[in-house]
Each structure stands twice: as C-alpha cells, then as structure tokens.
Enzyme design. Structure first.
Site, PDB file in Angstrom:
ATOM      1  N   LEU A  83       1.007  -1.452  -0.006  1.00 38.41           N
ATOM      2  CA  LEU A  83      -0.013  -0.025   0.048  1.00 38.41           C
ATOM      3  C   LEU A  83       0.849   1.301   0.035  1.00 38.41           C
ATOM      4  O   LEU A  83       2.019   1.276   0.565  1.00 38.41           O
ATOM      5  CB  LEU A  83      -0.891   0.240   1.310  1.00 38.41           C
ATOM      6  N   GLU A 115     -10.851   0.587   6.972  1.00 44.72           N
ATOM      7  CA  GLU A 115     -10.503  -0.466   8.048  1.00 44.72           C
ATOM      8  C   GLU A 115      -9.300  -0.195   8.395  1.00 44.72           C
ATOM      9  O   GLU A 115      -8.256   0.489   7.950  1.00 44.72           O
ATOM     10  CB  GLU A 115     -10.344  -1.794   7.368  1.00 44.72           C
ATOM     11  N   LYS A 117      -5.444  -0.225   9.916  1.00 44.65           N
ATOM     12  CA  LYS A 117      -4.194  -1.120   9.482  1.00 44.65           C
ATOM     13  C   LYS A 117      -3.533  -1.746  10.595  1.00 44.65           C
ATOM     14  O   LYS A 117      -2.988  -1.298  11.246  1.00 44.65           O
ATOM     15  CB  LYS A 117      -3.329  -0.095   8.543  1.00 44.65           C
ATOM     16  N   ASP A 119      -0.670  -3.981  12.239  1.00 46.62           N
ATOM     17  CA  ASP A 119       0.620  -3.986  12.238  1.00 46.62           C
ATOM     18  C   ASP A 119       0.994  -5.347  12.495  1.00 46.62           C
ATOM     19  O   ASP A 119       1.449  -5.706  13.485  1.00 46.62           O
ATOM     20  CB  ASP A 119       1.112  -3.102  13.302  1.00 46.62           C
ATOM     21  N   TYR A 227      -9.073  -9.255   4.349  1.00 51.43           N
ATOM     22  CA  TYR A 227      -9.325  -7.849   3.928  1.00 51.43           C
ATOM     23  C   TYR A 227      -9.673  -7.902   2.196  1.00 51.43           C
ATOM     24  O   TYR A 227      -9.817  -7.059   1.707  1.00 51.43           O
ATOM     25  CB  TYR A 227      -8.555  -6.675   4.211  1.00 51.43           C
ATOM     26  N   LYS A 316      -1.133   7.172   7.599  1.00 54.94           N
ATOM     27  CA  LYS A 316      -0.486   6.443   8.744  1.00 54.94           C
ATOM     28  C   LYS A 316      -0.739   7.707  10.039  1.00 54.94           C
ATOM     29  O   LYS A 316      -1.054   8.871   9.859  1.00 54.94           O
ATOM     30  CB  LYS A 316       0.977   6.560   8.597  1.00 54.94           C
ATOM     31  N   CYS A 410      38.805   6.344  16.956  1.00 53.58           N
ATOM     32  CA  CYS A 410      37.865   5.429  16.816  1.00 53.58           C
ATOM     33  C   CYS A 410      37.642   4.745  18.373  1.00 53.58           C
ATOM     34  O   CYS A 410      38.515   4.309  18.747  1.00 53.58           O
ATOM     35  CB  CYS A 410      38.002   4.330  15.640  1.00 53.58           C
ATOM     36  N   CYS A 413      38.569   0.865  17.549  1.00 51.52           N
ATOM     37  CA  CYS A 413      39.855   0.393  17.295  1.00 51.52           C
ATOM     38  C   CYS A 413      40.991   1.237  17.658  1.00 51.52           C
ATOM     39  O   CYS A 413      42.100   1.189  17.385  1.00 51.52           O
ATOM     40  CB  CYS A 413      39.957  -0.164  15.784  1.00 51.52           C
ATOM     41  N   CYS A 428      35.967   6.261  10.945  1.00 46.91           N
ATOM     42  CA  CYS A 428      37.261   5.536  11.439  1.00 46.91           C
ATOM     43  C   CYS A 428      38.071   5.207  10.204  1.00 46.91           C
ATOM     44  O   CYS A 428      37.275   4.714   9.157  1.00 46.91           O
ATOM     45  CB  CYS A 428      36.603   4.256  12.238  1.00 46.91           C
ATOM     46  N   CYS A 434      39.500  -2.531  11.982  1.00 53.38           N
ATOM     47  CA  CYS A 434      38.908  -2.144  13.044  1.00 53.38           C
ATOM     48  C   CYS A 434      37.794  -3.031  13.309  1.00 53.38           C
ATOM     49  O   CYS A 434      37.089  -3.610  12.530  1.00 53.38           O
ATOM     50  CB  CYS A 434      38.017  -0.889  12.397  1.00 53.38           C
TER      51      CYS A 434
END
Ligand code: JCF
Length: 670
Positions: A83, A115, A117, A119, A227, A316, A410, A413, A428, A434
């Site tokens: 969608l 309807e 949505k 998850d 659906y 959403k 870093c 390392c 780095c 590393c």
C-alpha cells in the site's frame, strides 16, 4: 469402519467447525468449553481407532505437525500488493483528487471502504473445493513462504469454507497479528523462562508464524482478519469491496468489525479521526487506516503503479513522542567506518516500546538541534523506524549540560577519525583492521539480501567475533560445528545446520556476491546492475571509471567507490580467499557480453512481444547502453512496441529515430 462411524465423524466435523466459528469468529458461543471438549475428544478417539478417516481439514488438526527443515516457496498466482502511504490530510486529499481525475469523476464523490491498518504480517489462504490447502506469507509479493501448518493452528482461520457449493479455488488475503493481551502474556512467559521478551507484537507475530515447528506456533495465540481476495475460480467476483468482505464473512472468515464504508474523502478523514481516538481501546496495535475505492470496476480502471494499487492508500498515524533525559552519547561504528552518535536515554515508553537508545544521526544534526548531554529531549518513534532524538526542551536546560564532541580516535579500534568536508559523517580510518567494521561487514555479508546465510544472525556474529573465531567473512567458511557449538544456546543440531547453511551459501549469484562484499555506495540494485553489465568478477575488477559511470543509476561517487574497493590490496586478498573456499556463480549469469552499445541511450515504450520491457532494458544495459525514461535530443533512438505512448510523438518532434522490435533484436544480436 462402519458407515455409522463415517457419519458420526462427519457430524463431529460439522459441529466442531460450527462451534469454533461461533467462538473464534463471531465471538458468540452456544456451548460451554466442557461440551466442546467432549465432542473434540470423541472425534480424536474415533480418528485414533480409524486413522484412515483423518483428513487435513479435521478440527483436530490445529495442534501443529512435525517440524520442517525449511519453508518452501510459494508463487502467488495473483501478486500480493503493498500500500502507498499518506502522512497528512493534504496527502489524503491528493490521493482522492488523483482517483477522481483518473476516473473522470472530478466533481463526484467516491465511495471508499475504511479499515484499521493492522501491524502484522500479510498472508494468503488458499482453499480448493472449499478445503484449506495452503497458506503463504506475502514475501516480495510474487513469491512467499509456505506456512500452511502454522496457519492451520490459528483457530480464527476456517479449515473449510462454510458453504455447500464451494468455488474450485478461492484465495483470501489478510493480516496475521497478535492481540495486546496475547502479546503481554507471551512476554511475561518469556521473561519468566529467562528469555528476552519481544520488542513489539509485530515481531512476536512474525516470530510465531515463522516457527519451523508448528507445535510451537500453536502455542502462540495469533489472530487474523481478512481484507481481500486473490485468485478466484468457479465463482463470480462481487461488484464491490463491501460485497467481497460480505462474501468472505459468509464463508466463515473473520472480518474486522471496524470496517466501514465512507462517502468521499471527508467521510474518510472523519473515520480516521474517530479510529485514532479509539486506538488505545482496540486491543491490538494499528499504525493507520486503509482506504479502498469500493467499486471493483473502478479499482480495475485505476490499476497499479509497480506493486501498489492506485485505488488504495494507508493513512498513517503521526509519530509518537515522549520526553526523557539524555544521559550520555556513544559513537557507533558502521560497516564502512561511519560514526553515528547514539543517545543513551533514561528509558521511556513510546509508541508501544521501551526506548533506551536513539539515534542522533550525525554531528551536523546535533549542532542544528543544539543537543547537549544532560538535556531533556523529545524522543520520536514512527512505525518500524529507529527511534530518534527529535529536539531539545530548551526551557528545561540546566547549567551543567555538556557539549557533545566527536572523538579523535575510533572508540573501537583507536585509529584516527577522519572528518572530511564532503561527507556528513566522520569515519574511522581503521578499515578492516577495526573490530566494529569487521563485525558489521560480516553481518552484512550473511544477511538475507546478501549471501542469505540462514541462522547467522547479528548476535551470533558478535559472539563468534568476541571469541575471536571470525574476523573476516572468509573465516566463516572455516568454522566447524564444534566451534559453533561452544556459543551460548547453540545445540548440536543448530550448529550443524549453520555449517550447512554457510556451505550452501557458496552457490550464489554474481549480483549477490558483489552486494555482499559491502562496497561503499553499492546496494543490492547496484550489485545487480554491475553483475548484468560486466558478467564476471574479473571484468568488474578491471573496469574503467567511464564504463562504470556509463551504467544507468551508477553515479561518479559509486563508480569511485568500486574502483577504490578493488584498488585496495586487502579487499583483493579477501575476494581471492572467498573464491579459494569455493564461492561460485552459475555460468549463465557469467556469460560475457561485449559492450557493443556503449555510448548509446535508448528509451523503451509500448508493449514488446518477445520479451518484457524490463528484460529489454537489462539486455541493452548488459551491452553498455543507457536506458532512460524520457526522450531528449541525446536519445540515440526510441524503441517502440505495440500501443506506444506520447514518446514516439516526442521523438518525431526531436527527430530522434524510432525503431521497432525487429530492429531491437538486431541491435542485441550485433
Ligand atoms: O491491515 C493491513 N495491514 C492491510 C494491508 C489491510 C489491507 O486492506 C491491505 C493491506 C495490504 C494490501 N490491502 C492491500 C491491498
């Protein structure tokens, strides 16, 4: 077996199917649990005495079957769609405007079906002659995984359609999810068993549906709402989405009770607001509202763009936010050495999960948002995306906050950190020396879209690296089952499965292999383009910069990255050792094609008869040509199939040659 037994078994099937439907789908049982159990046990006893009478659609067959080695692939006869999203009222209005424009109903009011949505995970249920025969995940929309045995354990799914006159084939499509109640009791049990809890109901549902042992899946309480429909044979297609859902409901499928028809986009928006207000009380997680054009003939008229229908959209809900304290900042080192500042937070519950880390993106973002350690910050989480620090609550700033500074070395390392002007992120410079880059490179190599090594997850890579059993991707191929078995929670069986999976990954494709190397700026589609154009690793390794840039969608930066990668003796050595352990690609793909069309640019239009436009595009690109979507003076020629569009007219105005399919075949044969 007597006719009386056969008759009683049939009666019990019908009774138990009816009672389960009333209980799980209609939420309106007419018998007590005890009465149901008695009938169930009577059937179990008869099936034990007469095993030949047992059928896969028997109500007793919801307890799970023997574990599988792997899920088989399923081709969806009708592709499963995704969608498009709208994130604001404007975007929703824009969707409606496009719908009305395409339908030539500019002044009309379109009826939509709304309807929640869910998850969860999209799945397809296939019924042949009324019997549930196969259930599959969406996968990439064309190919999914066969999870029939796991789906069979979900009581809301009818094992048989509730009709005396079933269609030859019916596919019902819907979303499997875990209710809030099931999720919290599952996580309570996980914690009690000393296991890490699931982050959210979606992950819990996915984990449960992808169990190879369906008996384990049966213990997880999953729900489903349907659906839509896929393939339908031997039954007339209804005229509207409303009627399709009504039909599915009559056939025994659970349909979300929040599904409603809305008149026009204003009706849709009102419904969106109402659902948003009731969201906390629904008992399951939703991340928005789906709107579909109700009329199926109008749906057909609107059609699709790539995998998303033009007749549906998901609006959403906005991201969720919460405030907390930024306690510290650490720098994470990624696969290519990029340093990402990560906020360590006082844990806070936002958008259904507890968040204790959030990304700060990069130093520029930190400066722009003026974020300091000790600040009160707003954490934002939207859907699946990583939580981020959105902004500071400046009114709450204390005097003892501390500035965030980029380290010179870093943190993993100790190599110098390079902060160039051309890139937003500092890096780095340790390369594959590393430890962090080594680990990220191995995780990437093993991932699904790269070498697809089943069972080698991020955590296991960390553990193997901690034990110094692996420091680069070639080391994976020398791992033994005995070594793997010394890792936490690794049994003999899983260790040997992993060794087999690593071994199986040696048979791969050039496209995957190029992507798996983790060359900066080369994603999976970049890997595919390079494989198609060069055909062999040797050709790619010695490619000139111009030849790389000539590929559509490979820009000068990516071209430079490819050259830098192969110019580095360390990467060459790594590639050599991977080839030495036996990584190989099928011949057909490696068939080298001469770049006979280098420097030419083509535009494809209309329908070709011997190959698809995508195929023609790949073939042209393999020969070094560029394929673009719009005609300009620089276009070498337009290649027109049947029913070409305005591109031919444009070519004629610009005096660009127009070729037919026969000429295309000649070009390819040159
Ligand atoms: O609830 C959902 N996640 C959901 C996904 C609902 C729908 O009606 C959908 C969908 C994905 C594709 N419809 C389509 C066509």
């Amino acid at each position: 077996m007597t006719p009386k037994v056969v008759k009683r078994v049939q009666e019990l099937h019908t009774l138990l199917h009816d009672h389960a439907h009333r209980y799980y789908v209609l939420d309106d049982p007419t018998v007590s649990d005890a009465e149901y159990d008695m009938l169930f046990r009577e059937l179990q006893a008869l099936e034990e005495q007469h095993p030949e009478i047992l059928t896969p659609d028997s109500p007793t067959q919801r307890v799970g079957a023997a574990p599988l080695d792997a899920f088989k692939q399923v081709q969806h006869a009708v592709p499963m769609l995704s969608l498009g999203n709208a994130f604001s009222r404007d975007e929703l209005n824009e969707f409606d405007r496009r719908v009305r424009e395409r339908l030539e109903r500019e002044d009309g009011v379109v009826s939509y079906v709304a309807e929640p949505k869910l998850d969860g995970l999209a799945i397809s249920l296939r019924y042949e002659n009324g019997v549930f025969v196969q259930g599959a995940t969406r996968g990439d929309g064309r190919t999914g995984e066969n999870v029939t045995e796991n789906l069979r354990t979900i009581e809301m799914i009818p094992l048989r359609l509730r009709t005396d006159n079933p269609p030859a084939v019916l596919e019902a499509r819907g979303e499997v999810f875990m209710s809030a109640a099931a999720f919290s009791s599952l996580n309570k049990a996980m914690v009690e068993a000393g296991k890490p809890p699931f982050v959210n109901p979606r992950n819990a549902a996915a984990g449960s549906l992808r169990q190879l042992d369906s008996r384990k899946s049966a213990q997880r309480k999953l729900s489903i709402y349907l659906y839509g429909m896929g393939e339908l044979v031997g039954m007339e297609l209804p005229a509207s989405q409303t009627e399709s859902l009504e039909l599915l409901r009559e056939l025994g499928f659970p349909i979300n009770a929040e599904t409603t028809r809305c008149e026009g986009i204003d009706g849709c928006f009102a419904h969106y607001e109402s659902l948003q207000a009731r969201r906390p009380d629904l008992g399951y997680e939703i991340d928005g509202v789906v709107f579909k054009v109700d009329s199926l003939s109008e749906q057909r008229e609107l059609g699709f763009v790539s995998r998303a229908p033009r007749w549906a959209i998901a609006q959403k809900f906005p991201a969720e936010e919460a405030t907390t304290t930024l306690e510290a900042v650490e720098f994470q080192v990624g696969r290519t050495g990029a340093l990402t500042p990560v906020a360590r937070l006082d844990p806070v519950f936002v958008g259904g999960v507890t968040v204790s880390n959030a990304t700060l993106h990069n130093m520029d973002e930190i400066a722009r948002k003026d974020i300091r350690i000790g600040d009160t910050v707003v954490v934002r989480r939207a859907g699946d995306v990583i939580p981020e620090v959105a902004r500071v609550v400046l009114e709450n700033r204390k005097t003892d906050t501390v500035e965030i500074t980029l380290p010179d070395e870093c943190p993993v390392c100790g190599s110098p950190v390079l902060n160039s002007d051309t890139e937003v992120r500092a890096r780095c410079t340790g390369g594959l020396q590393c430890g962090a880059q080594q680990r990220e490179a191995i995780k990437h190599f093993a991932s699904r879209t790269a070498m697809d090594i089943d069972g080698l997850g991020d955590k296991l890579v960390e553990q193997l690296a901690d034990e110094k059993l692996i420091s680069n991707v070639a080391d994976l191929y020398t791992l033994t089952a005995e070594q793997i078995q010394t890792m936490p929670r690794m049994g003999e069986k899983s260790a040997s499965n992993l060794v087999n999976a690593i071994d199986a990954s040696k048979q791969t494709t050039l496209a995957r292999f190029i992507f798996a190397l983790g060359i900066k700026d080369i994603g999976s589609s970049g890997g595919a383009l390079l494989a198609a154009r060069f055909g062999s690793l040797e050709a790619l390794m010695s490619a000139e910069e111009e030849a790389l840039i000539a590929i559509d969608d490979i820009g000068p930066i990516a071209a430079r990255s490819v050259q830098d990668y192969f110019a580095n003796p360390q990467s060459r050595e790594l590639v050599d050792s991977l080839l030495a352990v036996g990584i190989n690609f099928p011949e057909s793909e490696v068939a080298q094609v001469e770049p006979t069309l280098e420097g030419n640019t083509y535009v494809l239009t209309g329908t070709l008869s011997v190959m698809s436009r995508d195929e023609a595009k790949t073939q042209l690109q393999q020969r070094g040509a560029k394929v673009t979507s719009s005609v300009s003076k620089k276009t070498t020629a337009v290649i027109a199939g049947d029913a070409p569009g305005s591109k031919v007219t444009k070519a004629e105005t610009l005096e660009v040659p127009v070729l037919d399919e026969a000429a295309l075949l000649e070009l390819l044969a040159r």
